[in-house]
Write a protein that holds these residues in place. Structure first.
Motif, mmCIF file in Angstrom:
data_model
loop_
_atom_site.group_PDB
_atom_site.id
_atom_site.type_symbol
_atom_site.label_atom_id
_atom_site.label_comp_id
_atom_site.label_asym_id
_atom_site.label_seq_id
_atom_site.Cartn_x
_atom_site.Cartn_y
_atom_site.Cartn_z
ATOM 1 N N GLY A 162 15.135 -4.778 0.538
ATOM 2 C CA GLY A 162 15.927 -3.697 1.089
ATOM 3 C C GLY A 162 15.787 -2.384 0.362
ATOM 4 N N VAL A 163 14.709 -2.225 -0.416
ATOM 5 C CA VAL A 163 14.505 -1.011 -1.204
ATOM 6 C C VAL A 163 13.186 -0.365 -0.779
ATOM 7 N N PRO A 164 13.205 0.890 -0.324
ATOM 8 C CA PRO A 164 11.975 1.558 0.120
ATOM 9 C C PRO A 164 11.166 2.077 -1.066
ATOM 10 N N LEU A 165 10.644 1.155 -1.853
ATOM 11 C CA LEU A 165 9.919 1.504 -3.073
ATOM 12 C C LEU A 165 8.585 0.782 -3.077
ATOM 13 N N VAL A 166 7.528 1.504 -3.445
ATOM 14 C CA VAL A 166 6.182 0.936 -3.530
ATOM 15 C C VAL A 166 5.676 1.101 -4.959
ATOM 16 N N GLU A 184 -1.625 -6.690 0.233
ATOM 17 C CA GLU A 184 -0.486 -6.306 -0.594
ATOM 18 C C GLU A 184 -0.390 -7.217 -1.817
ATOM 19 N N THR A 231 3.504 -7.129 -8.179
ATOM 20 C CA THR A 231 4.181 -5.880 -7.822
ATOM 21 C C THR A 231 5.109 -5.444 -8.949
ATOM 22 N N GLU A 251 16.584 -0.124 -8.809
ATOM 23 C CA GLU A 251 16.947 0.085 -7.406
ATOM 24 C C GLU A 251 17.192 -1.228 -6.687
ATOM 25 N N HIS A 287 10.224 -3.683 -0.222
ATOM 26 C CA HIS A 287 10.912 -3.578 1.064
ATOM 27 C C HIS A 287 11.664 -4.854 1.413
ATOM 28 N N ARG A 288 11.129 -6.002 0.992
ATOM 29 C CA ARG A 288 11.783 -7.276 1.321
ATOM 30 C C ARG A 288 13.154 -7.394 0.672
ATOM 31 N N SER A 340 5.214 -3.700 -2.335
ATOM 32 C CA SER A 340 6.466 -3.011 -2.038
ATOM 33 C C SER A 340 7.663 -3.909 -2.343
#
Length: 232
Positions: free
Chosen positions: A72-76, A88, A94, A17, A69-70, A67
């Protein structure tokens, strides 16, 4: 006692992703990481410890999450068999948590962040301590090789980088603890080799374990040395 280890690089681009249209380019690397994780879990560890660099020394023993998120992907990505409380996970850990999730790991898992400039002797001692956390410990060691293999690499081209990565590949592919322990801290920093400290944790943990090694991947697709190895 350390019974197995998987050594993997930690570029966020490992996550399809995040890589988006370039995801197919790193599919061989993903397969190699999957194989290394499968071998690690097949060894039957009672505890897995993910080791990678972070801004400061830190441990997660009750779960944790990071995550993407940095990017640009909304994945954890979450560590197996634990909660998500606490700070975190840094990027390297991660990616490690994502690999474990992809492998379907359910074994108790801790995570350990080490500073990139941590002294070698301290990393060797840390590894010995991690190996003593359970009767059967597995390590997932996250880290990239030199980032100076081409003019488009993050660290530009450095003629020393190819030799550094070649020596590293030989050490990881033969479980050469002395060579890993003797990695030059200053040279690794100059070549932006993020995995130096985690690899020395592995060297400390493997002391006396009698593990053998297999190198599963060695390429520099973006001017960064990516290596995958299995120790068992």
């Amino acid at each position: 006692m350390l019974v197995a280890a998987a050594v993997c690089p930690c570029p966020p681009l490992l996550v399809p992703e995040v890589a988006a249209g370039a995801a197919a380019e790193l599919e061989p690397l993903r397969r190699a990481c999957d194989e290394a994780l499968a071998a690690l879990l097949a060894a039957g560890p009672e505890l897995v410890v993910v080791v990678g660099t972070g801004p400061e020394a830190e441990v997660w023993t009750e779960g944790g999450a990071g995550s993407f998120h940095r990017y640009g992907v909304p994945l954890v990505a979450r560590l197996p068999s634990g909660g998500v409380d606490g700070p975190e996970l840094p990027p390297a850990l991660t990616v490690g948590a994502w690999l474990l999730g992809r492998a379907g790991a359910a074994v108790p898992t801790h995570a350990c962040a080490v500073p990139a400039d941590a002294p070698a002797d301290r990393m060797l001692g840390l590894g010995q301590g991690l190996a003593g956390l359970a009767d059967r410990v597995g390590l997932l060691v996250m880290g990239d090789g030199s980032a100076c293999r081409s003019v488009k690499a993050p660290g530009y081209l450095d003629e020393r980088a190819e030799g550094f990565d070649a020596a590293l590949a030989a050490a990881l592919g033969s479980a050469d603890l002395a060579a890993l322990g003797a990695l030059d801290v200053a040279l690794a920093a100059e070549l932006k080799a993020e995995g130096r400290a985690p690899w020395q944790v592995l060297a400390g943990a493997a002391e006396g374990a009698g593990l053998t090694a297999r190198l599963g991947y060695r390429e520099a697709p973006y001017g960064v040395g990516y290596l995958v190895a299995s120790w068992s």
